[in-house]
Design a protein around this motif. Structure first.
Motif, mmCIF file in Angstrom:
data_model
loop_
_atom_site.group_PDB
_atom_site.id
_atom_site.type_symbol
_atom_site.label_atom_id
_atom_site.label_comp_id
_atom_site.label_asym_id
_atom_site.label_seq_id
_atom_site.Cartn_x
_atom_site.Cartn_y
_atom_site.Cartn_z
ATOM 1 N N UNK A 142 -7.357 48.014 19.601
ATOM 2 C CA UNK A 142 -5.957 47.639 19.352
ATOM 3 C C UNK A 142 -4.974 48.587 20.051
ATOM 4 N N UNK A 143 -5.495 49.421 20.941
ATOM 5 C CA UNK A 143 -4.663 50.428 21.619
ATOM 6 C C UNK A 143 -3.544 49.768 22.429
ATOM 7 N N UNK A 144 -2.363 50.392 22.390
ATOM 8 C CA UNK A 144 -1.173 49.813 23.008
ATOM 9 C C UNK A 144 -1.115 49.873 24.517
ATOM 10 N N UNK A 145 -1.936 50.684 25.171
ATOM 11 C CA UNK A 145 -1.985 50.662 26.623
ATOM 12 C C UNK A 145 -1.177 51.744 27.303
ATOM 13 N N UNK A 146 -0.748 51.467 28.532
ATOM 14 C CA UNK A 146 -0.142 52.466 29.416
ATOM 15 C C UNK A 146 1.138 53.066 28.852
ATOM 16 N N UNK A 147 1.896 52.273 28.087
ATOM 17 C CA UNK A 147 3.150 52.804 27.540
ATOM 18 C C UNK A 147 2.880 54.009 26.626
ATOM 19 N N UNK A 148 1.859 53.877 25.773
ATOM 20 C CA UNK A 148 1.531 54.983 24.892
ATOM 21 C C UNK A 148 0.939 56.153 25.681
ATOM 22 N N UNK A 149 0.253 55.849 26.763
ATOM 23 C CA UNK A 149 -0.281 56.918 27.601
ATOM 24 C C UNK A 149 0.851 57.753 28.190
ATOM 25 N N UNK A 199 5.730 56.182 17.995
ATOM 26 C CA UNK A 199 4.266 56.172 18.134
ATOM 27 C C UNK A 199 3.606 56.137 16.761
ATOM 28 N N UNK A 200 4.160 56.904 15.830
ATOM 29 C CA UNK A 200 3.604 56.896 14.475
ATOM 30 C C UNK A 200 3.724 55.527 13.831
ATOM 31 N N UNK A 201 4.868 54.901 14.009
ATOM 32 C CA UNK A 201 5.107 53.595 13.397
ATOM 33 C C UNK A 201 4.210 52.519 13.999
ATOM 34 N N UNK A 202 3.975 52.593 15.303
ATOM 35 C CA UNK A 202 3.128 51.610 15.969
ATOM 36 C C UNK A 202 1.660 51.793 15.580
ATOM 37 N N UNK A 203 1.240 53.025 15.418
ATOM 38 C CA UNK A 203 -0.191 53.333 15.308
ATOM 39 C C UNK A 203 -0.716 53.425 13.885
ATOM 40 N N UNK A 204 0.167 53.636 12.895
ATOM 41 C CA UNK A 204 -0.325 53.995 11.562
ATOM 42 C C UNK A 204 0.526 53.375 10.468
ATOM 43 N N UNK A 205 -0.094 52.562 9.616
ATOM 44 C CA UNK A 205 0.621 51.901 8.529
ATOM 45 C C UNK A 205 1.228 52.903 7.556
ATOM 46 N N UNK A 206 0.506 53.991 7.291
ATOM 47 C CA UNK A 206 1.001 55.018 6.361
ATOM 48 C C UNK A 206 2.356 55.533 6.818
ATOM 49 N N UNK A 207 2.481 55.906 8.090
ATOM 50 C CA UNK A 207 3.754 56.419 8.602
ATOM 51 C C UNK A 207 4.775 55.299 8.766
ATOM 52 N N UNK A 208 4.318 54.125 9.185
ATOM 53 C CA UNK A 208 5.240 53.003 9.396
ATOM 54 C C UNK A 208 5.972 52.643 8.114
ATOM 55 N N UNK A 222 -6.560 62.994 15.363
ATOM 56 C CA UNK A 222 -5.982 61.689 15.013
ATOM 57 C C UNK A 222 -4.713 61.427 15.811
ATOM 58 N N UNK A 223 -3.877 62.432 15.979
ATOM 59 C CA UNK A 223 -2.636 62.269 16.723
ATOM 60 C C UNK A 223 -2.930 61.908 18.182
ATOM 61 N N UNK A 224 -3.920 62.560 18.755
ATOM 62 C CA UNK A 224 -4.322 62.225 20.127
ATOM 63 C C UNK A 224 -4.869 60.802 20.183
ATOM 64 N N UNK A 225 -5.539 60.381 19.119
ATOM 65 C CA UNK A 225 -6.043 59.010 19.019
ATOM 66 C C UNK A 225 -4.886 58.003 19.034
ATOM 67 N N UNK A 226 -3.768 58.348 18.374
ATOM 68 C CA UNK A 226 -2.595 57.475 18.395
ATOM 69 C C UNK A 226 -2.094 57.267 19.817
ATOM 70 N N UNK A 286 -13.259 61.319 19.733
ATOM 71 C CA UNK A 286 -14.642 61.780 19.775
ATOM 72 C C UNK A 286 -15.154 61.950 18.346
ATOM 73 N N UNK A 287 -16.263 61.284 18.043
ATOM 74 C CA UNK A 287 -16.876 61.392 16.717
ATOM 75 C C UNK A 287 -18.110 62.278 16.804
ATOM 76 N N UNK A 288 -18.231 63.220 15.885
ATOM 77 C CA UNK A 288 -19.436 64.057 15.813
ATOM 78 C C UNK A 288 -19.746 64.343 14.353
ATOM 79 N N UNK A 289 -20.982 64.746 14.089
ATOM 80 C CA UNK A 289 -21.428 64.920 12.710
ATOM 81 C C UNK A 289 -20.762 66.093 12.010
ATOM 82 N N UNK A 290 -20.255 67.054 12.754
ATOM 83 C CA UNK A 290 -19.610 68.206 12.126
ATOM 84 C C UNK A 290 -18.240 67.869 11.554
#
Length: 341
Positions: free
Chosen positions: A13-20, A49-58, A82-86, A92-96
Motif C-alpha cells: 500500500x506504499x504511496x510511491x515516489x512522492x513519499x520517497x 506522512x503520518x496521516x497518510x501512513x498510520x490510522x493512529x496518527x491520522x 517504523x518511521x522509515x517504513x512510513x 527489515x524484520x529480524x528475530x531480535x
C-alpha cells in the motif's frame, strides 16, 4: 534468538515516489511540522506522512489539526524503523526486534505490519525459541501466535512418535552407528531412552545392552532415568548419589539450620539445628561431620573451627586457625586413610 535470520517486507500500500521525496525532506529536517517523543529520542517529521501512513496518527490529527507534539509508548529504536517504513515503504524484520515491532504495530494500528510480523515470527518457530515466543504470545493475548505455537508443539509430538516407531525397526548395526555419530547432537539421556525402547520391543535384543551402554557417557545421565527404566535393573546399577546439604542462610545469629535434600526420594529431610552463635562462617563436610570454620560473632571475626556430628549435632572444638576470618570460602582435600575421631 538467532539475529542472522531476517527478511525485508515491502508494503503493497506504499504511496510511491512522492513519499520517497518526503523522506529526503525528513533526513534534511525540511518542512517538518510535528515532533514525536519515543523512548529517549524525539523525531521531527511531517504530519501529512503520518496521516497518510498510520490510522493512529491520522485520527488524532483529524481530531486536533493544530497538534504539534506526540508522545508514544514505543522505544526509540523500534519507532525509528517504523518511521522509515512510513517514508520508504519497506522494513527489515529480524528475530531480535520483531516482538517489539509487533507490540508497536498493534499500538499504532498498523494492521498490515502487525500481521506480517506475526507470520514472520511463526515461520521461524524452533525448539530454541518456542518457549520465549509462547510466553510472549500468551502475555500479550496474540491469538494467531498462540495457535501457531500449539500447531508447532503438535507437529513435534507427531514427529517424535514417528521417530520412535522408526527406531524400533532398526538393526543392531544401525543403533550402534547412531550412538557413534550423534554424540554431539543427542544427549546421553535421550540416547539411553532410545536404546531401551529398541530393546524393549524385542526380548532377544536385551543381550546387546551392555555393549551399547559402553558407547554412551553414563556419568552425564540424570539419576531419574535409571530409576524409571526397569529393564536395566539386572545389568546397570544406579549410580551412587550424594545428599545435598544446605547450611545457614536463615536470619538467626544464635542457631544455624541444616537442611538436607535426598535425590533418591526427591524430598527434603528433617531440618537440624547447630547451636553455634556465629554468622558468615565457612563450612565443609568431612565424613559424618560438618566442619564450621571462622565466621563472626558480635561483629568480630573468629578463628574458631568446630566439628558438628551430623547425627547428634553435637559440637566439638578443633584446632583454631592462626588468623580470624569471616565471609570465607572453604574446600576439602580428602585423604581416604584419615578418619575424624
Amino acid at each position: 534468538m538467532n539475529n542472522e535470520i531476517s527478511e525485508t517486507f515491502i508494503n503493497p500500500e506504499y504511496g510511491g515516489s512522492e513519499l520517497s521525496i518526503m523522506y529526503e525532506f525528513y533526513e534534511q529536517g525540511t518542512l517538518c511540522d510535528v515532533t514525536i517523543f519515543a523512548g529517549e529520542e524525539r523525531f521531527y517529521t511531517h504530519r501529512l506522512v503520518l496521516a497518510i501512513s498510520c490510522k493512529y496518527f491520522r485520527d488524532q490529527i483529524i481530531e486536533n489539526p493544530d497538534i504539534i507534539d506526540f508522545e508514544i509508548a514505543v522505544d526509540d529504536e523500534t519507532f525509528q524503523k517504523i518511521l522509515k517504513f512510513f517514508y520508504k515503504g519497506n522494513i527489515q524484520l529480524d528475530l531480535d526486534s520483531v516482538q517489539r515491532l509487533i507490540l508497536a504495530a498493534e499500538l499504532l494500528e498498523l494492521n498490515v505490519l502487525f500481521d506480517v510480523c506475526c507470520k514472520f515470527l511463526a515461520k521461524h518457530l524452533s525448539a530454541d525459541n518456542i518457549s520465549d515466543i509462547q510466553t510472549f504470545a500468551e502475555t500479550n493475548s496474540l491469538n494467531y501466535l498462540i495457535d501457531e505455537v500449539n500447531k508447532y508443539d503438535e507437529q513435534e509430538i507427531s514427529d517424535e512418535i514417528s521417530g520412535e516407531e522408526n527406531c524400533l525397526q532398526l538393526e543392531l548395526e544401525d543403533i550402534v552407528n547412531r550412538l557413534q555419530t550423534s554424540k554431539e547432537n543427542i544427549s546421553s539421556t535421550d540416547s539411553f531412552e532410545e536404546v531401551v525402547q529398541w530393546i524393549s520391543d524385542d526380548s532377544e535384543r536385551k543381550q546387546h545392552l551392555p555393549s551399547l551402554l559402553k558407547l554412551m557417557d553414563m556419568t552425564s545421565m540424570s539419576f531419574s532415568v535409571y530409576k524409571s527404566i526397569k529393564i536395566t535393573n539386572e545389568i546397570v546399577s544406579p549410580p551412587k548419589t550424594h545428599k545435598i546439604m544446605v547450611v545457614g542462610g536463615k536470619h538467626d545469629p544464635i542457631a544455624s539450620y541444616v537442611d538436607v535434600y535426598d535425590p533418591d526420594t526427591e524430598s527434603w529431610l528433617e531440618t537440624k539445628v547447630m547451636n553455634l552463635k556465629r554468622t558468615d562462617f565457612g563450612v565443609v563436610q568431612l565424613q559424618n561431620y560438618i566442619i564450621v570454620i571462622g565466621g563472626k560473632r558480635a561483629r568480630k571475626a573468629l578463628n574458631e573451627v568446630v566439628g558438628v556430628h551430623l547425627d547428634t549435632m553435637e559440637a566439638s572444638a578443633l584446632l583454631p586457625m592462626e588468623t580470624n576470618r569471616k565471609h570465607l570460602c572453604v574446600s576439602s582435600i580428602l585423604d581416604q586413610d584419615r578418619v575424624i575421631r
